[in-house]
Scaffold this motif. Structure first.
Motif, PDB file in Angstrom:
ATOM      1  N   ILE A 106       0.874  -1.182   0.000  1.00  0.00           N
ATOM      2  CA  ILE A 106       0.000   0.000   0.000  1.00  0.00           C
ATOM      3  C   ILE A 106       0.910   1.230   0.000  1.00  0.00           C
ATOM      4  O   ILE A 106       1.737   1.385   0.900  1.00  0.00           O
ATOM      5  CB  ILE A 106      -0.911   0.032   1.256  1.00  0.00           C
ATOM      6  N   PRO A 107       0.773   2.110  -0.985  1.00  0.00           N
ATOM      7  CA  PRO A 107       1.663   3.278  -1.025  1.00  0.00           C
ATOM      8  C   PRO A 107       1.476   4.182   0.200  1.00  0.00           C
ATOM      9  O   PRO A 107       0.351   4.341   0.692  1.00  0.00           O
ATOM     10  CB  PRO A 107       1.231   4.020  -2.297  1.00  0.00           C
ATOM     11  N   LEU A 108       2.569   4.760   0.674  1.00  0.00           N
ATOM     12  CA  LEU A 108       2.496   5.660   1.827  1.00  0.00           C
ATOM     13  C   LEU A 108       1.519   6.803   1.567  1.00  0.00           C
ATOM     14  O   LEU A 108       0.787   7.233   2.457  1.00  0.00           O
ATOM     15  CB  LEU A 108       3.898   6.193   2.163  1.00  0.00           C
ATOM     16  N   GLY A 109       1.505   7.294   0.310  1.00  0.00           N
ATOM     17  CA  GLY A 109       0.604   8.394  -0.038  1.00  0.00           C
ATOM     18  C   GLY A 109      -0.864   8.034   0.185  1.00  0.00           C
ATOM     19  O   GLY A 109      -1.659   8.887   0.607  1.00  0.00           O
ATOM     20  N   ASP A 150      12.392   8.942   4.523  1.00  0.00           N
ATOM     21  CA  ASP A 150      12.612   9.554   3.201  1.00  0.00           C
ATOM     22  C   ASP A 150      11.330   9.540   2.373  1.00  0.00           C
ATOM     23  O   ASP A 150      10.980  10.525   1.725  1.00  0.00           O
ATOM     24  CB  ASP A 150      13.730   8.819   2.450  1.00  0.00           C
ATOM     25  N   ALA A 151      10.617   8.416   2.432  1.00  0.00           N
ATOM     26  CA  ALA A 151       9.376   8.300   1.654  1.00  0.00           C
ATOM     27  C   ALA A 151       8.304   9.269   2.139  1.00  0.00           C
ATOM     28  O   ALA A 151       7.394   9.644   1.389  1.00  0.00           O
ATOM     29  CB  ALA A 151       8.853   6.862   1.737  1.00  0.00           C
ATOM     30  N   ALA A 152       8.423   9.670   3.415  1.00  0.00           N
ATOM     31  CA  ALA A 152       7.405  10.555   3.990  1.00  0.00           C
ATOM     32  C   ALA A 152       7.639  12.020   3.649  1.00  0.00           C
ATOM     33  O   ALA A 152       6.764  12.865   3.913  1.00  0.00           O
ATOM     34  CB  ALA A 152       7.369  10.376   5.508  1.00  0.00           C
ATOM     35  N   LYS A 153       8.779  12.327   3.052  1.00  0.00           N
ATOM     36  CA  LYS A 153       9.108  13.747   2.831  1.00  0.00           C
ATOM     37  C   LYS A 153       8.030  14.522   2.072  1.00  0.00           C
ATOM     38  O   LYS A 153       7.759  15.666   2.411  1.00  0.00           O
ATOM     39  CB  LYS A 153      10.482  13.873   2.180  1.00  0.00           C
ATOM     40  N   PRO A 154       7.387  13.932   1.041  1.00  0.00           N
ATOM     41  CA  PRO A 154       6.335  14.713   0.357  1.00  0.00           C
ATOM     42  C   PRO A 154       5.108  15.002   1.229  1.00  0.00           C
ATOM     43  O   PRO A 154       4.278  15.822   0.847  1.00  0.00           O
ATOM     44  CB  PRO A 154       5.934  13.802  -0.822  1.00  0.00           C
ATOM     45  N   TYR A 155       4.992  14.315   2.374  1.00  0.00           N
ATOM     46  CA  TYR A 155       3.762  14.416   3.176  1.00  0.00           C
ATOM     47  C   TYR A 155       3.980  15.090   4.521  1.00  0.00           C
ATOM     48  O   TYR A 155       3.116  15.027   5.394  1.00  0.00           O
ATOM     49  CB  TYR A 155       3.177  13.008   3.400  1.00  0.00           C
ATOM     50  N   LEU A 156       5.133  15.741   4.675  1.00  0.00           N
ATOM     51  CA  LEU A 156       5.469  16.242   6.010  1.00  0.00           C
ATOM     52  C   LEU A 156       4.520  17.312   6.520  1.00  0.00           C
ATOM     53  O   LEU A 156       4.425  17.532   7.723  1.00  0.00           O
ATOM     54  CB  LEU A 156       6.918  16.746   6.058  1.00  0.00           C
TER      55      LEU A 156
END
Ligand code: HPA
Ligand code: ZN
Length: 334
Positions: A106-109, A150-156
């Protein structure tokens, strides 16, 4: 009716995946074509008998496979917020376990988008302000935690902090020093589970090596008087989860729980529900249960409610904190 247990309060230790009630699990399983190895909700509920943290985590990770779409995560979070609001929660800092979802594709997004959708509407719908805390699974590697950050950076913009959960013993906090440093550099707040099943030294490590601002559980700190003195002196909040401790056998009976002793020792403790769908109650239910089992007074309950707002990550809005504290003070018991 103004029940004592419905005092205005903040919930600071709540795993959103742990709010998955059997009814919703079956509904999502049907919607998503996931086969559950239980005939019905009754049979599933009968499986909620745990020997320790590990035996709970096995079921917790297995059942969350029904969560697949952003809508599923939004529905889960909205259901929690509605229940929490009905029990006096005014502010919730909510954990989620990204790796438990990304590891099964499941993608983090998807996860963050769904949760954030429910949280963004929460103040208007439920009168509950919220924050999201992303937990690293300590029984996976530090590299995996780093990849998750790192994967969470777009969602900070949706994420206020990082935490550390899952199986504790054998997975000391120090292994995660670098990822916590990186999280702090990104402006994230830091908490960690420590002293739930693990020794007092894990609590020290979480403070000294990870620089956490709150300890989740911290129950076993009571075995180390020097550590207790330090936690009192530095006013380090401990987010206790008494019903969880009974269900996972960290304490035998609720009557044996050290909550009151910890309050008397001057520790800044809060009462929380951890995984309410599994442990027999939401936070108001937990207040009710500890009040009965430990003969807490109304002043004790009020103090716990005040502590929850004092320990909350509301530094960016001290006016809001002051308003919540004033609500606690103004609350009258029936
Ligand atoms: N402890 C550690 N990890 C967890 C818990 C807990 O109580 N609940 C969900 N993940
Ligand atoms: Zn927890």
């Amino acid at each position: 009716m103004n029940l004592p247990e419905h005092l205005p309060k903040a919930e600071l230790h709540l795993h959103i995946e742990g709010t998955l009630e059997p009814e919703l699990a079956f509904a999502l399983a049907a919607r998503n074509g996931v086969d559950l190895p239980y005939a019905d909700t009754e049979e599933l509920r009968r499986a909620y008998r745990f020997d320790d943290l590990r035996s709970f985590l096995d079921l917790y990770y297995a059942l969350m496979t029904v969560l697949r779409t952003a809508d599923d995560f939004a529905e889960l979070a909205d259901a929690y917020l509605a229940r929490a609001a009905a029990q006096g929660v005014r502010h919730a800092e909510i954990f989620f376990d990204p790796q438990a979802h990304t590891d099964r594709g499941i993608p983090l997004g998807t996860v963050v988008e769904g949760l954030a959708r429910a949280l963004e509407r929460s103040e208007e719908r439920h009168g509950v302000t919220t924050q999201l805390i992303m937990c690293f699974l300590r029984d996976r590697s530090a590299e995996a935690a780093r990849e998750t950050l790192d994967a969470a950076k777009p969602y900070l913009r949706h994420i206020a902090g990082v935490g550390l959960d899952s199986a504790e013993v054998g997975h000391p906090p120090a292994e995660f020093r670098e990822v916590y440093e990186a999280a702090a550099a990104l402006g994230l707040r830091k908490v960690a589970h420590a002293g739930e099943e693990g020794p007092p030294s894990y609590v020290r490590e979480a403070l000294d090596v990870l620089g956490v601002e709150r300890i989740d559980h911290g129950l076993r700190a009571m075995e180390d008087p020097e550590l207790v003195r330090r936690l009192v002196r530095d006013r380090v909040p401990l987010t206790l989860c008494p019903l969880s401790n009974v269900r996972l056998r960290a304490v035998d009976l609720l009557e044996d729980h050290p909550l009151k002793a910890m309050m008397d020792a001057g520790l800044l403790v809060t009462v929380n529900s951890d995984d309410p769908a599994y442990f027999g109650g939401y936070v108001g239910d937990t207040f009710h249960a500890v009040r009965e089992a430990l003969a807490l007074t109304e002043d004790d309950l009020r103090r716990l409610a005040r502590n929850s707002f004092e320990a909350a990550f509301l530094d960016h809005d001290e006016e809001l904190r002051a308003r919540y504290l004033a609500e606690v003070d103004a609350y009258t018991f029936d």
